[in-house]
Design an enzyme around this catalytic site. Structure first.
Site, PDB file in Angstrom:
ATOM      1  N   ARG A 186       7.277  -7.822   5.056  1.00 36.69           N
ATOM      2  CA  ARG A 186       6.547  -6.825   4.280  1.00 36.69           C
ATOM      3  C   ARG A 186       6.736  -5.441   4.900  1.00 36.69           C
ATOM      4  O   ARG A 186       6.856  -5.321   6.122  1.00 36.69           O
ATOM      5  CB  ARG A 186       5.045  -7.182   4.239  1.00 36.69           C
ATOM      6  CG  ARG A 186       4.713  -8.380   3.363  1.00 36.69           C
ATOM      7  CD  ARG A 186       5.119  -8.171   1.933  1.00 36.69           C
ATOM      8  NE  ARG A 186       4.260  -7.227   1.270  1.00 36.69           N
ATOM      9  CZ  ARG A 186       3.378  -7.543   0.313  1.00 36.69           C
ATOM     10  NH1 ARG A 186       3.263  -8.783  -0.102  1.00 36.69           N
ATOM     11  NH2 ARG A 186       2.645  -6.602  -0.242  1.00 36.69           N
ATOM     12  N   LYS A 232       4.546  -2.458  11.214  1.00 40.71           N
ATOM     13  CA  LYS A 232       5.788  -3.189  11.494  1.00 40.71           C
ATOM     14  C   LYS A 232       6.942  -2.235  11.822  1.00 40.71           C
ATOM     15  O   LYS A 232       7.987  -2.658  12.297  1.00 40.71           O
ATOM     16  CB  LYS A 232       6.138  -4.090  10.309  1.00 40.71           C
ATOM     17  CG  LYS A 232       5.139  -5.251  10.102  1.00 40.71           C
ATOM     18  CD  LYS A 232       5.506  -6.066   8.858  1.00 40.71           C
ATOM     19  CE  LYS A 232       4.545  -7.185   8.527  1.00 40.71           C
ATOM     20  NZ  LYS A 232       4.784  -8.415   9.302  1.00 40.71           N
ATOM     21  N   THR A 246       6.256 -14.850  12.010  1.00 43.32           N
ATOM     22  CA  THR A 246       6.985 -16.116  11.907  1.00 43.32           C
ATOM     23  C   THR A 246       8.439 -15.848  11.560  1.00 43.32           C
ATOM     24  O   THR A 246       9.310 -16.669  11.842  1.00 43.32           O
ATOM     25  CB  THR A 246       6.379 -17.051  10.843  1.00 43.32           C
ATOM     26  OG1 THR A 246       6.208 -16.301   9.626  1.00 43.32           O
ATOM     27  CG2 THR A 246       5.056 -17.613  11.297  1.00 43.32           C
TER      28      THR A 246
HETATM   29  C1  LIG Z   1       8.602 -15.736   7.038  1.00 43.46           C
HETATM   30  C2  LIG Z   1       8.341 -14.819   5.910  1.00 43.46           C
HETATM   31  C3  LIG Z   1       7.528 -13.700   6.087  1.00 43.46           C
HETATM   32  C4  LIG Z   1       6.892 -13.359   7.417  1.00 43.46           C
HETATM   33  O1  LIG Z   1       7.725 -12.477   8.134  1.00 43.46           O
HETATM   34  P1  LIG Z   1       7.145 -11.696   9.414  1.00 43.46           P
HETATM   35  O2  LIG Z   1       8.382 -11.125  10.018  1.00 43.46           O
HETATM   36  O3  LIG Z   1       6.509 -12.721  10.287  1.00 43.46           O
HETATM   37  O4  LIG Z   1       6.204 -10.685   8.911  1.00 43.46           O
HETATM   38  C5  LIG Z   1       7.302 -12.864   5.018  1.00 43.46           C
HETATM   39  N1  LIG Z   1       7.849 -13.109   3.814  1.00 43.46           N
HETATM   40  C6  LIG Z   1       8.652 -14.165   3.606  1.00 43.46           C
HETATM   41  C7  LIG Z   1       9.243 -14.367   2.258  1.00 43.46           C
HETATM   42  C8  LIG Z   1       8.918 -15.056   4.640  1.00 43.46           C
HETATM   43  O5  LIG Z   1       9.698 -16.130   4.408  1.00 43.46           O
END
Ligand SMILES: *Cc1c(COP(=O)(O)O)cnc(C)c1O
Length: 831
Positions: free
Chosen positions: A566, A571, A673
């Site tokens: 996002r 971020k 994640t």
């Molecule tokens: C894993 C995932 C996220 C999370 O990403 P972060 O880098 O942890 O913010 C967000 N959107 C999608 C579609 C994902 O697969």
């Protein structure tokens, strides 16, 4: 049995058409489903018909296991996890279900025999975008791991008719488009019209005294809507267990129409119907809560109430009593969105099932567990009392009562500490009285957990500090994880094959710590060559796809530097962009000598109302427009924005990344994640000591991780001292030059005002300390470039990242929840 099946069984008696897993059976079953379910023959079938037939063929193979699982759990009266989440970002299902059933190869061969392109069929599936990002994706990974670990579980959520919007990029700007994912039908869900519960809103409460002299309260709602179940099977990998994802759709009760019709109020009836169906209509596209949106509170109560009633129904049909409800169900609240479960379970037990308060509270408090996902104070959910009481009058009474008993307890433990009482109260009296949802969840749960070690520690010292003083034993950490089935086996089959070959078997897919078997081969030059070939192939795939999608096909030998998540100021996509501009400036001043060719890829959606995030997207695209066409750059740098980042598109990115950007301001990202998914696919991380980055670095080794930036403690100290970004701007020539470049209008066709809000924000406020970390980040990126220039060194680090990433499987996370928080055991299902 159909005629065709009967005729066939004469020649092939061995395998039942709906459950057999061989290529020949799949070929026949596909033909049957195309004909009898889709009503099509090959010559006129659309790509979607082919997808549907394939999906039904795979679904048939899950149904028997699904029913066997349900029967086993019922017969054994198994303790069951109820995972309550307003979001489940499950991603496309066909490919993953084939992996889990172990039929990918057979299906590929069947495809060949039928002259079908399996890749094209997989590509046809719509993304079920029932979530915003990390939080919803976590729920999906956990459903996968629960089934794989054979733990009985039901995921409960909302069947949004419109999921997260589709993102289009028009003239560099994000434009949101409605996500009509259900328009062609959803082959995975089974509609259960008989599993339907009425959910009330508004109205008032009444008290009455029963013949025994006990006073009861009754809630007379003003509006009632029905919640109807839609079930999606979630198979485990390589096991017979298939769990249930049960999503609720809101509908108007039929009686409604008749009543209104009889009184001649036709338009009133239509309006009521629309209002009822609005509840599950659309996902709020916001990462943090939008304040005061009544419909959002309705959604939360709607799915929580349906889910609890469903659990109560199951328990009563099994045991006839609710006394042991908390022994049957371990309810996990995924963030505060389902925290109304605490009040609603109390209401159901006390008002509807006539249990006394003490027993009901004991059951509720032992049934519920709460996961906190944020440290950003603005993201902590609260609701104005006025709105809350108007919509849920009985729940407000219950919350007042819970609060009174709780605060009495606080006063006993902390004598004469009125400040503490005010801070802990379920009601915030400071900002026009509001209900604090995190407090409700914390008081009503027997376990509270953060999602990474750093986050869990910060929780205890910041946003939940008073709760930690009050109930220290309730606090846990469970570091997030992701499923290697989707994020390795499915999305990166070449890497999966190579790993299986080196490890000697595929046990790593269900026990990710087995990846450590790669470690002794980290210097093996034959492996290096294959490892690089796998990465290059993935980069070539992505390049070809980007070429079609965006018109720019980057050079697969360049360093693929990817930030996909996002778009949010914390971020710090703009920090990444400042580095891009630093390289651009270097090229403009000194030419491309010494520059390691890089492809910068960004992906991510901005909340529609988040102006700054949308401006960052525009700037990324504008910078790309200039750099990608500047002859001085000569292709050395590429800047590409991949539109509409979602699970499906993420699966193209993770395998192709050399470098994973995890650059949030320390103390802001609860876990992350995406960081895990990239690392599992052999990308190296450039990152701050934030969220799970800390643990990833611990696991893979500091020498295999590009660390930069302030620590969370340094951030706190610097902010306490009074952080002044203008001071950096005015003393650091590079920072000044880059911000001035953005402000010059070079990236906005001379319009110097366009990016002014962003530039001024960085110069004068910089709430996420981009400028403070900039220098260290650029230095660190220099080390990245040097390391990439030494392929042996880089490949070794890449192999070690994968070899040591085992901890970040969601299987490990679920194992920890099962042992430490839920006390739930596996229940194997046999055929
Ligand atoms: C894993 C995932 C996220 C999370 O990403 P972060 O880098 O942890 O913010 C967000 N959107 C999608 C579609 C994902 O697969």
């Amino acid at each position: 049995m159909s005629l065709t099946t009967a005729a066939r069984s004469a020649t092939e008696p061995h395998e039942p058409i709906r459950t057999g897993l061989s290529k020949d059976t799949l070929v026949q079953a596909f033909g049957d489903n195309l004909f009898y379910v889709q009503g099509r023959f090959r010559e006129v079938a659309s790509p979607y018909d082919l997808f549907m037939a394939a999906a039904f063929t795979v679904r048939d193979r899950m149904l028997e296991l699904w029913i066997k699982s349900a029967r086993t759990y019922k017969e054994k009266n198994s303790r069951t996890v109820a995972y309550l989440s307003a979001e489940f970002l499950i991603g496309p299902q066909l490919g993953l279900n084939m992996v889990k059933l172990g039929i990918t190869e057979a299906a590929r061969e069947a495809g060949k025999e039928l002259d079908l392109d399996l890749e094209a069929i997989l590509e046809t599936e719509e993304e079920p975008g029932l979530g915003n990002g990390g939080l919803g994706r976590l729920a999906a990974c956990y459903m996968d791991s629960l089934a794989t670990l054979q733990i009985p579980a039901i995921g409960y959520g909302i069947r949004y008719e419109f999921g997260i919007f589709d993102q289009q990029i028009i003239d560099g700007w994000q434009v949101e488009k409605g996500d009509t994912w259900l328009r062609n039908g959803n082959p995975w869900e089974i509609h259960r019209p008989k599993i339907c519960f009425p959910v009330g809103f508004g109205g008032h409460t009444e008290q009455h005294t029963d013949p025994a002299g006990i006073t009861h309260t009754r809630w007379i709602p003003e509006l009632v809507v029905n919640g109807v179940a839609y079930d999606t099977p979630i198979p485990g990998y390589g096991v017979n267990n298939v769990n249930l994802l049960r999503l609720w759709k809101s509908e108007a009760p039929e009686s409604f129409d008749f009543q209104a019709f009889n009184t001649g109020n036709y338009y009133g009836a239509v309006h009521a119907k629309i209002e009822a169906e609005t509840i599950s209509k659309v996902l709020y596209p916001n990462d943090d809560p939008e304040v005061g949106k009544e419909l959002r509170l309705k959604q939360q109560f709607f799915f929580v109430s349906c889910s609890l009633r469903d659990m109560i129904r199951l328990e009563l049909s099994n045991t006839g009593t609710l006394e042991h409800f908390h022994k049957k169900f371990a309810i996990q609240l995924n963030d505060t969105h389902p925290s109304l479960a605490v009040a609603e379970l109390m209401r159901l037990l006390v008002d509807e099932h006539l249990m006394n308060w003490e027993q009901a509270w004991d059951i509720t408090r032992h049934a519920c567990h709460f996961t906190n996902h944020t440290l950003l104070p603005e993201a902590l959910e609260t609701w104005p009392i006025e709105l809350f009481g108007r919509l849920l009058p009985r729940h407000l009474e219950i919350i007042y009562q819970i609060n009174q008993l709780f605060l009495d307890e606080v006063r006993v433990k902390f004598f004469e500490d009125d400040d503490r009482v005010r801070r802990l109260s379920l009601i915030d009296e400071n900002n026009g009285r509001r209900v604090r949802m995190a407090h409700l969840a914390a008081v009503g749960s027997c376990a509270i957990n953060g999602v990474a070690e750093l986050h869990s520690e910060l929780l205890k010292s910041t946003v939940m500090r008073d709760f930690h003083d009050m109930y220290p034993d309730r606090f846990h950490n469970v570091t997030n994880g992701v499923t290697p089935r989707r994020f390795m086996v499915l999305c990166n089959p070449r890497l999966a094959r190579l790993i299986t070959k080196v490890c000697g078997d595929n046990r790593w897919i269900r026990d990710l710590e087995c990846l450590s078997a790669l470690e002794p081969h980290a210097d093996d030059s034959a492996l290096h060559e294959r490892w690089r070939a796998v990465k290059t192939a993935a980069k070539t795939d992505l390049s070809n796809w980007l070429g079609q999608e965006t018109g720019i096909a980057p050079d697969p030998s360049s360093l693929f530097d990817i930030q996909a998540k996002r778009i949010h100021e914390y971020k710090r996509q703009h920090l990444n962009l400042l580095h891009v501009l630093a390289l651009y400036e270097q090229i403009k001043n000194q030419g491309t000598d010494g520059i390691v060719p890089r492809t910068f890829i960004f992906g991510g959606k901005a909340a529609p109302g988040y102006t700054m995030a949308k401006l960052i997207i525009k700037l990324i695209n504008a910078v790309g427009e200039v750099i990608n066409h500047d002859p001085a750059v000569n292709g050395t740098l590429r800047v590409i924005f991949m539109p509409d980042f979602n699970v499906k598109r993420g699966q193209r990115l993770y395998p192709a990344a050399d470098l994973s950007e995890q650059i949030s301001l320390a103390g802001k990202e609860a876990s992350g994640t995406g960081n895990m998914k990239f690392s599992m696919n052999g990308a190296l991380t450039i990152g701050t000591l934030d969220g799970a980055n800390v643990e990833i670095r611990e696991e893979v080794g500091a020498e295999n991780f590009f660390l930069f930036g302030m620590t969370a403690a340094e951030v706190q100290r610097r902010q306490a001292e009074g952080y002044d970004p203008y001071q950096i701007y005015s003393t650091n020539a590079q920072v000044k030059s880059l911000l001035d470049l953005i402000a010059s209008g070079l990236f906005s066709h001379g319009d110097a005002g366009l990016f002014q809000p962003l530039v001024e924000n960085l110069m004068y406020q910089d709430p996420f300390m981009v400028l403070a970390d900039f220098h260290d980040y650029v230095e660190c990126q220099r080390k990245v470039a040097d390391a990439y220039g030494d392929p042996r060194h880089w490949t070794r680090m890449s192999i070690l990242n994968v070899a040591r990433i085992g901890k970040f499987s969601s299987d490990r996370a679920i194992q920890e929840y099962a042992e430490r928080i839920w006390q739930v055991e596996p229940e194997p299902v046999s055929l």
